[in-house]
Design a protein around this motif. Structure first.
Motif, PDB file in Angstrom:
ATOM      1  N   GLY A  40       7.718 -21.503  -4.637  1.00  0.00           N
ATOM      2  CA  GLY A  40       6.793 -21.582  -5.758  1.00  0.00           C
ATOM      3  C   GLY A  40       5.391 -21.144  -5.390  1.00  0.00           C
ATOM      4  O   GLY A  40       4.753 -20.363  -6.107  1.00  0.00           O
ATOM      5  N   ASP A  41       4.899 -21.627  -4.247  1.00  0.00           N
ATOM      6  CA  ASP A  41       3.557 -21.241  -3.803  1.00  0.00           C
ATOM      7  C   ASP A  41       3.501 -19.760  -3.456  1.00  0.00           C
ATOM      8  O   ASP A  41       2.508 -19.090  -3.731  1.00  0.00           O
ATOM      9  N   ALA A  42       4.572 -19.246  -2.889  1.00  0.00           N
ATOM     10  CA  ALA A  42       4.627 -17.819  -2.565  1.00  0.00           C
ATOM     11  C   ALA A  42       4.615 -16.982  -3.845  1.00  0.00           C
ATOM     12  O   ALA A  42       3.951 -15.942  -3.918  1.00  0.00           O
ATOM     13  N   GLY A  43       5.312 -17.453  -4.876  1.00  0.00           N
ATOM     14  CA  GLY A  43       5.320 -16.739  -6.154  1.00  0.00           C
ATOM     15  C   GLY A  43       3.941 -16.679  -6.778  1.00  0.00           C
ATOM     16  O   GLY A  43       3.515 -15.637  -7.277  1.00  0.00           O
ATOM     17  N   GLY A  44       3.232 -17.799  -6.735  1.00  0.00           N
ATOM     18  CA  GLY A  44       1.867 -17.826  -7.261  1.00  0.00           C
ATOM     19  C   GLY A  44       0.943 -16.900  -6.483  1.00  0.00           C
ATOM     20  O   GLY A  44       0.093 -16.211  -7.052  1.00  0.00           O
ATOM     21  N   ALA A  45       1.128 -16.869  -5.163  1.00  0.00           N
ATOM     22  CA  ALA A  45       0.314 -15.984  -4.329  1.00  0.00           C
ATOM     23  C   ALA A  45       0.611 -14.520  -4.629  1.00  0.00           C
ATOM     24  O   ALA A  45      -0.304 -13.683  -4.648  1.00  0.00           O
ATOM     25  N   LEU A  46       1.874 -14.197  -4.895  1.00  0.00           N
ATOM     26  CA  LEU A  46       2.227 -12.809  -5.225  1.00  0.00           C
ATOM     27  C   LEU A  46       1.555 -12.346  -6.514  1.00  0.00           C
ATOM     28  O   LEU A  46       1.078 -11.209  -6.602  1.00  0.00           O
ATOM     29  N   VAL A  47       1.507 -13.231  -7.499  1.00  0.00           N
ATOM     30  CA  VAL A  47       0.808 -12.888  -8.744  1.00  0.00           C
ATOM     31  C   VAL A  47      -0.676 -12.667  -8.449  1.00  0.00           C
ATOM     32  O   VAL A  47      -1.293 -11.736  -8.972  1.00  0.00           O
ATOM     33  N   GLY A  48      -1.230 -13.507  -7.578  1.00  0.00           N
ATOM     34  CA  GLY A  48      -2.626 -13.337  -7.188  1.00  0.00           C
ATOM     35  C   GLY A  48      -2.873 -12.013  -6.494  1.00  0.00           C
ATOM     36  O   GLY A  48      -3.907 -11.371  -6.703  1.00  0.00           O
ATOM     37  N   ILE A  49      -1.919 -11.579  -5.683  1.00  0.00           N
ATOM     38  CA  ILE A  49      -2.037 -10.288  -5.008  1.00  0.00           C
ATOM     39  C   ILE A  49      -2.012  -9.159  -6.033  1.00  0.00           C
ATOM     40  O   ILE A  49      -2.728  -8.163  -5.886  1.00  0.00           O
ATOM     41  N   LEU A  50      -1.217  -9.306  -7.079  1.00  0.00           N
ATOM     42  CA  LEU A  50      -1.204  -8.295  -8.147  1.00  0.00           C
ATOM     43  C   LEU A  50      -2.584  -8.174  -8.801  1.00  0.00           C
ATOM     44  O   LEU A  50      -3.058  -7.065  -9.070  1.00  0.00           O
ATOM     45  N   ILE A  51      -3.220  -9.308  -9.055  1.00  0.00           N
ATOM     46  CA  ILE A  51      -4.565  -9.296  -9.645  1.00  0.00           C
ATOM     47  C   ILE A  51      -5.550  -8.661  -8.669  1.00  0.00           C
ATOM     48  O   ILE A  51      -6.392  -7.841  -9.058  1.00  0.00           O
ATOM     49  N   LEU A  52      -5.440  -9.013  -7.397  1.00  0.00           N
ATOM     50  CA  LEU A  52      -6.317  -8.432  -6.375  1.00  0.00           C
ATOM     51  C   LEU A  52      -6.123  -6.920  -6.287  1.00  0.00           C
ATOM     52  O   LEU A  52      -7.092  -6.162  -6.193  1.00  0.00           O
ATOM     53  N   GLU A  54      -5.139  -4.939  -8.633  1.00  0.00           N
ATOM     54  CA  GLU A  54      -5.736  -4.331  -9.836  1.00  0.00           C
ATOM     55  C   GLU A  54      -7.256  -4.252  -9.684  1.00  0.00           C
ATOM     56  O   GLU A  54      -7.880  -3.275 -10.101  1.00  0.00           O
ATOM     57  N   ALA A  55      -7.855  -5.276  -9.068  1.00  0.00           N
ATOM     58  CA  ALA A  55      -9.302  -5.243  -8.813  1.00  0.00           C
ATOM     59  C   ALA A  55      -9.655  -4.077  -7.891  1.00  0.00           C
ATOM     60  O   ALA A  55     -10.656  -3.387  -8.102  1.00  0.00           O
ATOM     61  N   ARG A  56      -8.826  -3.860  -6.889  1.00  0.00           N
ATOM     62  CA  ARG A  56      -9.041  -2.722  -5.982  1.00  0.00           C
ATOM     63  C   ARG A  56      -8.968  -1.411  -6.748  1.00  0.00           C
ATOM     64  O   ARG A  56      -9.822  -0.539  -6.601  1.00  0.00           O
ATOM     65  N   ARG A  57      -7.972  -1.307  -7.637  1.00  0.00           N
ATOM     66  CA  ARG A  57      -7.813  -0.087  -8.422  1.00  0.00           C
ATOM     67  C   ARG A  57      -8.968   0.120  -9.407  1.00  0.00           C
ATOM     68  O   ARG A  57      -9.284   1.255  -9.759  1.00  0.00           O
ATOM     69  N   LEU A  58      -9.584  -0.979  -9.832  1.00  0.00           N
ATOM     70  CA  LEU A  58     -10.731  -0.884 -10.732  1.00  0.00           C
ATOM     71  C   LEU A  58     -12.015  -0.541  -9.987  1.00  0.00           C
ATOM     72  O   LEU A  58     -13.047  -0.295 -10.603  1.00  0.00           O
ATOM     73  N   GLY A  59     -11.950  -0.547  -8.650  1.00  0.00           N
ATOM     74  CA  GLY A  59     -13.101  -0.140  -7.854  1.00  0.00           C
ATOM     75  C   GLY A  59     -14.015  -1.258  -7.399  1.00  0.00           C
ATOM     76  O   GLY A  59     -15.165  -1.003  -7.046  1.00  0.00           O
ATOM     77  N   ALA A  70      -9.996 -14.800  -0.310  1.00  0.00           N
ATOM     78  CA  ALA A  70     -10.305 -16.161   0.156  1.00  0.00           C
ATOM     79  C   ALA A  70      -9.859 -17.198  -0.883  1.00  0.00           C
ATOM     80  O   ALA A  70      -9.319 -18.256  -0.524  1.00  0.00           O
ATOM     81  N   ASN A  71     -10.065 -16.907  -2.165  1.00  0.00           N
ATOM     82  CA  ASN A  71      -9.597 -17.821  -3.216  1.00  0.00           C
ATOM     83  C   ASN A  71      -8.077 -17.973  -3.163  1.00  0.00           C
ATOM     84  O   ASN A  71      -7.551 -19.084  -3.277  1.00  0.00           O
ATOM     85  N   LEU A  72      -7.376 -16.858  -3.003  1.00  0.00           N
ATOM     86  CA  LEU A  72      -5.912 -16.901  -2.913  1.00  0.00           C
ATOM     87  C   LEU A  72      -5.457 -17.675  -1.677  1.00  0.00           C
ATOM     88  O   LEU A  72      -4.515 -18.462  -1.739  1.00  0.00           O
ATOM     89  N   ARG A  96      -8.031 -17.624 -12.278  1.00  0.00           N
ATOM     90  CA  ARG A  96      -9.188 -17.601 -13.189  1.00  0.00           C
ATOM     91  C   ARG A  96     -10.471 -17.284 -12.416  1.00  0.00           C
ATOM     92  O   ARG A  96     -11.332 -16.550 -12.903  1.00  0.00           O
ATOM     93  N   ARG A  97     -10.597 -17.838 -11.227  1.00  0.00           N
ATOM     94  CA  ARG A  97     -11.776 -17.546 -10.395  1.00  0.00           C
ATOM     95  C   ARG A  97     -11.837 -16.050 -10.077  1.00  0.00           C
ATOM     96  O   ARG A  97     -12.904 -15.439 -10.135  1.00  0.00           O
ATOM     97  N   ASN A  98     -10.676 -15.495  -9.736  1.00  0.00           N
ATOM     98  CA  ASN A  98     -10.645 -14.081  -9.380  1.00  0.00           C
ATOM     99  C   ASN A  98     -10.900 -13.187 -10.590  1.00  0.00           C
ATOM    100  O   ASN A  98     -11.572 -12.167 -10.474  1.00  0.00           O
ATOM    101  N   LEU A  99     -10.398 -13.584 -11.734  1.00  0.00           N
ATOM    102  CA  LEU A  99     -10.715 -12.838 -12.952  1.00  0.00           C
ATOM    103  C   LEU A  99     -12.226 -12.863 -13.196  1.00  0.00           C
ATOM    104  O   LEU A  99     -12.821 -11.841 -13.549  1.00  0.00           O
TER     105      LEU A  99
END
Length: 116
Positions: A40-52, A54-59, A70-72, A96-99
């Motif tokens: 479960g924790d690994a799944g949540g972290a994977l979603v966080g990596i997806l958001i991260l 996307e942030a990289r792709r947004l520049g 660090a938040n993840l 939410r923090r990362n968003l």
């Protein structure tokens, strides 16, 4: 803007989609997934990596990406502790923090992101 709307929806789903009736306590899929040891924790972290990613792709600059990582890491580390980690997930909403880091970078508020 569509990418930001998608990220906002994902962060909401993971962190604040549900509310405990009669309270202001909100939780999401991350808290529910966290009840399943390790996976479960690994799944949540994977979603966080997806958001991260996307942030990289947004520049976003590397410094802000490191804040997000660090938040993840904090969420994964403390969230993996039995019982205490489940309570921690209710209050430390890393998605939410990362968003918010992404929105701050583009000088936007959550009201500026269209809800779809």
């Amino acid at each position: 803007m569509r990418r930001l709307a998608r990220l906002a929806k994902l962060a909401r789903l993971m962190d604040t989609a549900l509310r405990v009736p009669g309270t202001n306590i909100r939780f999401g899929a991350d808290s529910i997934l966290g009840l399943v040891p390790v996976v479960g924790d690994a799944g949540g972290a994977l979603v966080g990596i997806l958001i991260l990613n996307e942030a990289r792709r947004l520049g976003l600059p590397a410094r802000k990406q490191m804040q997000m990582l660090a938040n993840l890491g904090t969420d994964a580390l403390f969230g993996s502790v039995p019982l205490v980690g489940d309570l921690f997930d209710l209050y430390f909403k890393s998605h939410r923090r990362n968003l918010q880091i992404i929105l701050d970078h583009f000088e936007l508020t959550s009201d500026d992101v269209p809800r779809r």
